[in-house]
Design a protein around this motif. Sequence first.
Motif: not given
Length: 323
Positions: A155, A159, A192-193, A196
């Motif tokens: 993660s 990001q 999605e990561e 973000q």
Amino acid sequence: MTDPVKRTTSQDVAQAAGVSRTTVSFVLNNRPNHAIPEETRQRILDAARRLDYRPHASARSLAAGRSAVVLLSLPDVPIGAGISRFVEELATALARDGLTLVLHLAGAHGRSLPDVCAAVDAWAVIGFESFDADTVQALKRAGARVVLPAHVHESPAMQLIGRLQARHLIDRGHRRIGYAFPAHRNLRPMAEERLQGVAGACREAGLEPPVVLTTDLEIPGAAAAVAQWKARSVTGVCAFNDETAIAVLAGIREHGLTAPGDLAVIGVDDIPTARLAAPPLTTVYFDLQEVGRRRADAILDAMAGRAVAPSTFDPLIVERSST
């Protein structure tokens, strides 16, 4: 009908060299503390070469105290250039230490990962994401001594990639950012990561959240997304990866627009075709050779019972004409 070829055994080598099977084992497995005369050792090696003898994996595992197989579980996602390069670099790094990388495709719907682990006698199993507790236990029951995530898609790293993309566009004066989300559903967690990270950079710069549109790898879908971004005053797009970014560039051309004049685009991975795109694509690069080497070192540390060092990640912007 052709008779099947008989596998050469260590007993065949022993008979050809005129020694015992145990002596063959000592020589071919480089067992220490056994004084084998050099003439005998050479005779055994010559016989093994002449007979094209290859030790059986299970026998070699017994001799070495571990197998030489590392099993990599690939997720059910499109195997693009980035993943392919990582697999190649990891296999190369492991090979330097005498280990063989075997792949298991999660989307192939064949044998389960624990079944394959047992079948190939894997000592270590790694995955692109962390395994759940039940899978870890099943893999260990199947014989795996080491179970690790590959740490390529963790993660914080994901990001950071999105944050780098957005900051690059923001630093060049873009105040309305778009995000090209991939159409493949199994890429959603990774996307999605990264999103973000893009959203975080926009928030820190006091900008509105990115305009997120799903973009497939076909020109009509990409062109439709471009039209929506332009209608919503987006001037720069962060794409999930280079393939998605190149599709966006095609969608821009479909409208008779240009990049970066009408819409700037930045990708991820620095695939070989990124520099050949029209215009050449700005992207996020990371040294997959170094990533593969570090992961191989982590596997070796775990196999030896040593503490595994935290993985590090050093992405860089490769600036070209699309931004």
